[in-house]
Design a protein around this motif. Sequence first.
Motif, mmCIF file in Angstrom:
data_model
loop_
_atom_site.group_PDB
_atom_site.id
_atom_site.type_symbol
_atom_site.label_atom_id
_atom_site.label_comp_id
_atom_site.label_asym_id
_atom_site.label_seq_id
_atom_site.Cartn_x
_atom_site.Cartn_y
_atom_site.Cartn_z
ATOM 1 N N ASN A 5 61.596 72.129 47.272
ATOM 2 C CA ASN A 5 62.008 70.732 47.164
ATOM 3 C C ASN A 5 60.771 69.840 47.112
ATOM 4 N N LEU A 6 60.844 68.805 46.282
ATOM 5 C CA LEU A 6 59.762 67.835 46.249
ATOM 6 C C LEU A 6 59.819 66.995 47.521
ATOM 7 N N MET A 7 58.653 66.671 48.039
ATOM 8 C CA MET A 7 58.561 65.859 49.249
ATOM 9 C C MET A 7 58.110 64.451 48.876
ATOM 10 N N GLY A 8 58.555 63.493 49.677
ATOM 11 C CA GLY A 8 58.172 62.103 49.458
ATOM 12 C C GLY A 8 58.326 61.327 50.743
ATOM 13 N N THR A 9 58.363 60.020 50.613
ATOM 14 C CA THR A 9 58.497 59.133 51.770
ATOM 15 C C THR A 9 59.722 58.267 51.594
ATOM 16 N N ASP A 10 60.560 58.206 52.625
ATOM 17 C CA ASP A 10 61.723 57.326 52.621
ATOM 18 C C ASP A 10 61.200 55.897 52.685
ATOM 19 N N PRO A 11 61.496 55.067 51.672
ATOM 20 C CA PRO A 11 60.917 53.721 51.648
ATOM 21 C C PRO A 11 61.442 52.802 52.756
ATOM 22 N N MET A 12 62.606 53.082 53.291
ATOM 23 C CA MET A 12 63.174 52.222 54.331
ATOM 24 C C MET A 12 62.578 52.518 55.709
ATOM 25 N N SER A 13 62.382 53.806 56.001
ATOM 26 C CA SER A 13 61.901 54.167 57.340
ATOM 27 C C SER A 13 60.419 54.563 57.359
ATOM 28 N N GLY A 14 59.868 54.849 56.192
ATOM 29 C CA GLY A 14 58.472 55.277 56.130
ATOM 30 C C GLY A 14 58.260 56.715 56.578
ATOM 31 N N THR A 15 59.353 57.459 56.787
ATOM 32 C CA THR A 15 59.247 58.846 57.229
ATOM 33 C C THR A 15 59.289 59.795 56.035
#
Length: 131
Positions: A24-34
């Motif tokens: 799975n590609l990883m990224g950052t949740d823009p709302m929580s920054g996690t």
Amino acid sequence: MTVTGEVGRTPARLLIGDNSSDLNLMGTDPMSGTGASNAGNFGVLYKIKFEHVAPNSLITFNPRGGNYMGPVMVNGQIVQMPSTGSITNANLNSVVYRTGDEGGSVEILFTAASGSNLPVNFLITPQPPKR
């Protein structure tokens, strides 16, 4: 992805969306920054090139996660999987491409169709002998 060796003389598969062979590609949740994982890699456009597909080979699509229907582009042509209805379970396949008497290269553009389930297999097998 580019597969440089010959395929189609013996059964082979390319597994997509399983988070093991296709992480799975990883990224950052823009709302929580996690950190966040794109489970199944939905929205990812896969460009798959088989440089040498043997003569009389069959490429089929097999959904492992359940019901599936949607298009794929093969050598610039849209192919519906399946041609009508949907593939209703993991025991069924849909034909994507046949090489015929001459082999060659095959390019597939694929993204998981909306509402579909992953993982999926692209299976490359020899066609049964002509009668």
